[in-house]
Enzyme design. Structure first.
Site, PDB file in Angstrom:
ATOM      1  N   ASP A   1     -84.361 -22.949  50.832  1.00  0.00           N
ATOM      2  CA  ASP A   1     -84.499 -24.394  50.093  1.00  0.00           C
ATOM      3  C   ASP A   1     -83.134 -24.732  49.589  1.00  0.00           C
ATOM      4  O   ASP A   1     -82.423 -24.088  49.525  1.00  0.00           O
ATOM      5  CB  ASP A   1     -85.393 -23.398  48.144  1.00  0.00           C
ATOM      6  N   ILE A   2     -83.461 -25.976  48.787  1.00  0.00           N
ATOM      7  CA  ILE A   2     -81.930 -26.749  48.425  1.00  0.00           C
ATOM      8  C   ILE A   2     -81.582 -25.878  46.744  1.00  0.00           C
ATOM      9  O   ILE A   2     -79.846 -26.380  46.622  1.00  0.00           O
ATOM     10  CB  ILE A   2     -82.276 -28.708  48.349  1.00  0.00           C
TER      11      ILE A   2
ATOM     12  N   ASN B   1     -96.610 -22.087  43.865  1.00  0.00           N
ATOM     13  CA  ASN B   1     -97.325 -23.216  42.430  1.00  0.00           C
ATOM     14  C   ASN B   1     -98.492 -24.549  42.938  1.00  0.00           C
ATOM     15  O   ASN B   1     -98.087 -25.590  43.729  1.00  0.00           O
ATOM     16  CB  ASN B   1     -95.692 -23.673  41.902  1.00  0.00           C
TER      17      ASN B   1
ATOM     18  N   GLY C   1     -96.512 -24.979  37.642  1.00  0.00           N
ATOM     19  CA  GLY C   1     -94.848 -25.973  37.839  1.00  0.00           C
ATOM     20  C   GLY C   1     -95.148 -26.495  39.219  1.00  0.00           C
ATOM     21  O   GLY C   1     -93.533 -26.424  39.183  1.00  0.00           O
TER      22      GLY C   1
ATOM     23  N   HIS D   1     -96.438 -25.475  49.920  1.00  0.00           N
ATOM     24  CA  HIS D   1     -95.892 -24.960  49.984  1.00  0.00           C
ATOM     25  C   HIS D   1     -95.590 -23.549  49.910  1.00  0.00           C
ATOM     26  O   HIS D   1     -95.447 -23.070  48.054  1.00  0.00           O
ATOM     27  CB  HIS D   1     -93.823 -25.844  50.067  1.00  0.00           C
TER      28      HIS D   1
ATOM     29  N   HIS E   1     -92.903 -20.380  48.839  1.00  0.00           N
ATOM     30  CA  HIS E   1     -91.506 -19.826  48.758  1.00  0.00           C
ATOM     31  C   HIS E   1     -91.137 -18.613  49.072  1.00  0.00           C
ATOM     32  O   HIS E   1     -92.354 -18.078  48.786  1.00  0.00           O
ATOM     33  CB  HIS E   1     -91.664 -19.908  47.035  1.00  0.00           C
TER      34      HIS E   1
HETATM   35  P1  5GP Z   1     -92.017 -26.100  43.503  1.00  0.00           P
HETATM   36  O1  5GP Z   1     -90.918 -26.867  42.670  1.00  0.00           O
HETATM   37  O2  5GP Z   1     -92.878 -27.622  43.932  1.00  0.00           O
HETATM   38  O3  5GP Z   1     -93.156 -25.144  43.878  1.00  0.00           O
HETATM   39  O4  5GP Z   1     -91.130 -26.359  44.432  1.00  0.00           O
HETATM   40  C1  5GP Z   1     -90.769 -27.082  45.549  1.00  0.00           C
HETATM   41  C2  5GP Z   1     -88.684 -27.335  46.095  1.00  0.00           C
HETATM   42  O5  5GP Z   1     -88.707 -27.523  46.506  1.00  0.00           O
HETATM   43  C3  5GP Z   1     -88.115 -26.406  44.697  1.00  0.00           C
HETATM   44  O6  5GP Z   1     -87.762 -24.763  44.674  1.00  0.00           O
HETATM   45  C4  5GP Z   1     -87.061 -27.121  44.932  1.00  0.00           C
HETATM   46  O7  5GP Z   1     -85.425 -26.945  45.197  1.00  0.00           O
HETATM   47  C5  5GP Z   1     -86.651 -27.774  46.506  1.00  0.00           C
HETATM   48  N1  5GP Z   1     -87.017 -29.008  47.600  1.00  0.00           N
HETATM   49  C6  5GP Z   1     -86.826 -29.843  47.080  1.00  0.00           C
HETATM   50  N2  5GP Z   1     -86.450 -30.773  47.464  1.00  0.00           N
HETATM   51  C7  5GP Z   1     -86.123 -30.259  48.290  1.00  0.00           C
HETATM   52  C8  5GP Z   1     -84.852 -31.105  49.665  1.00  0.00           C
HETATM   53  O8  5GP Z   1     -84.838 -31.594  49.720  1.00  0.00           O
HETATM   54  N3  5GP Z   1     -84.888 -30.287  50.564  1.00  0.00           N
HETATM   55  C9  5GP Z   1     -85.163 -29.003  50.310  1.00  0.00           C
HETATM   56  N4  5GP Z   1     -84.665 -27.724  51.192  1.00  0.00           N
HETATM   57  N5  5GP Z   1     -85.480 -28.358  48.874  1.00  0.00           N
HETATM   58  C10 5GP Z   1     -85.880 -29.512  48.124  1.00  0.00           C
END
Ligand code: 5GP
Ligand code: ZN
Length: 112
Positions: A29-30, A85, A91, A98, A100
């Site tokens: 994760d970034i 999520n 959220g 995906h 986590h």
């Molecule tokens: P969500 O909030 O949809 O459950 O999780 C999305 C996740 O994707 C977040 O934890 C966010 O940090 C990660 N994320 C968003 N953009 C990027 C990206 O360009 N690269 C990577 N590796 N992770 C990303």
């Protein structure tokens, strides 16, 4: 399709990949929320958990199994947290499903 994670699948956007096969990709994760924080995604575009069908059951099992295997490889023998999520109240911020995987620190409950 303008989907960030489809672009990571295609290699159009770089990611620190941990694993890839014909069905899934896993990458760090970034914005890590724990010492270990990676995502496991299907290569197939599915926007939210609301959108999975009967035909996706094996794929979802493969995502869970990949998460478990990689968590162990990343040193999470003492445990880890998986989170998916779904949609606005869940959220979700990236609309390509995906899982986590968070580990190497104590997790708490309930989540925020
Ligand atoms: P969500 O909030 O949809 O459950 O999780 C999305 C996740 O994707 C977040 O934890 C966010 O940090 C990660 N994320 C968003 N953009 C990027 C990206 O360009 N690269 C990577 N590796 N992770 C990303
Ligand atoms: Zn996508």
């Amino acid at each position: 399709m303008d989907c960030l994670f489809c672009k990571i699948v295609d290699g159009a956007i770089p990611a620190r990949k941990l694993y890839e096969d014909d069905q899934v990709v896993a990458f760090h994760d970034i914005g890590p929320q724990a010492p270990v924080h990676f995502l496991v995604i299907p290569k197939k575009h599915i926007a939210t958990l609301h959108d999975i069908g009967e035909e996706d059951k094996a794929l979802l099992g493969h995502i869970v199994h990949t998460a478990q295997r990689l968590a162990r490889e990343q040193g999470c023998e003492e445990g880890f947290r998986v989170v998916m999520n779904c949609n606005e109240h869940g959220g979700q911020s990236v609309y390509h499903i995906h899982m986590h995987v968070l580990g190497q620190r104590q997790m708490h409950w309930p989540p925020g």
